[in-house]
Design an enzyme around this catalytic site. Sequence first.
Site, PDB file in Angstrom:
ATOM      1  N   ASP A  16       0.872  -1.163   0.000  1.00 26.19           N
ATOM      2  CA  ASP A  16       0.000   0.000   0.000  1.00 26.19           C
ATOM      3  C   ASP A  16       0.918   1.224   0.000  1.00 26.19           C
ATOM      4  OD1 ASP A  16      -2.311   1.692   0.481  1.00 26.19           O
ATOM      5  OD2 ASP A  16      -1.678   1.755   2.571  1.00 26.19           O
ATOM      6  N   ASP A  18      -0.206   5.060   1.012  1.00 28.51           N
ATOM      7  CA  ASP A  18      -0.442   6.021   2.084  1.00 28.51           C
ATOM      8  C   ASP A  18      -0.326   5.373   3.458  1.00 28.51           C
ATOM      9  OD1 ASP A  18      -1.376   8.559   0.622  1.00 28.51           O
ATOM     10  OD2 ASP A  18      -2.602   6.993  -0.299  1.00 28.51           O
TER      11      ASP A  18
END
Length: 451
Positions: A16, A18
């Site tokens: 991922d 963020d």
Amino acid sequence: MAQHFSLAACDVVGFDLDHTLCRYNLPESAPLIYDSFAQFLVKEKGYDKELLTVTPEDWDFCCKGLALDLEDGNFIKLADNGTVLRASHGTRMLAPEELAKEYSGREWKYFMSDTGMAFRSGKYYFYDNYFDLPGALLCARVVDSLTKNNGQKTFDFWKDIVAGIQHNYKMSAFRENCGIYFPEIKRDPGKYLHSCPESVKKWLRQLKNAGKILVLITSSHSDYCRLLCNHILGNDFADLFDIVITNALKPGFFSHLPSQRPFRTLENDEEQEALPSLEKPGWYSQGNAVHLYDLLKKMTGKPEPQVVYFGDSMHSDIFPARHYSNWETVLILEELKGDRDWKPEESEPLEKKGKYEGQKGKPLYSLSKKWGSFFTDSISGLENTEDTLVSTWSCKRISTYSTIAIPSIEAIAELPLDYKFTRFSSNNSKTAGYYPNPPLALSSFKTLTNK
């Protein structure tokens, strides 16, 4: 299941973006997110201007793992069996007698088993990540305002929060310079983003050189993704990843038929035609884990390549990757840094001290005085005792769906790739999968329950 987990055994390493690869300067980014919603509510929807003023002390309300009952305006903290440990009406914490009257030690009315319980519904909303938490504070203060000024007992403000999301964070907002959030991040990314340490960049290259396929899967749109990666990794960041997937719309990315979305090509950050399958590495938008896995089989030449996925959200990353795709999962859990008494001088890394003016309050990952530990609590919500200390529902999900949990990627970047982590499993203790150390609250919990 094997007792240990090693990156060396994985063929594919997914990330991922963020709050996983890209770490935010939370004392700066949280007020910005809060303001992006508050300004919208006040200016566009006529809410009280008091919402625009936030004190450093207000941030203590923020704690991951809380659920908001959208109708009655109560925030709740759940035990692993679904009973309510603590609750507030807006920001006002319910006293023990109020808690007993409201919830009577019963299972929360919306609680279901782990697999059956949605994080978001028309009835409630779980606060799961650092993008969400400023919204928890705002919603609590909205409840305070509507209770005080209008005498409301039931609430329907959520539709205005959703409108605020659409205004500030819609796919075209970055390109159109719309709202408050994206224009400010573009103006001064260094204020809000931490560059990846050299140890992490070196570790990514080490994975690549070891023959691992590196995949980036983010729900951020491609233009914002590019800004983040350029800032944290450098202009050559794309060379690190074999596949980049933006606007992945997690957790739906991991869904099975009939909900699968096709991958789309991109041209100047605009989504193009839908692809019936994924045939080669590259940069794509939307898509689904099944088509991605088909490509990974071709790229590795293996019928069942081993995938590990790093993410910060149980809702969007860890639970769906494990439950639907059976991937190994590494949870980025900054609460591992903050499950202890916080001192103001520890609020920022040493290299950042003195850079920003003004006291922003405690880091969002540190212990909340109102809510207590993210990991454990007492049934009464008062003094922890041997008889009443229990794990939270959030803590139970970590050990159920994570392979391991770490405070940051930096925490493991200098370990050899064949380092053997002790995984969470039914064969190991509940604290086994936390690296480098279990949270203090769980260590105490273990001591008490073993007496």
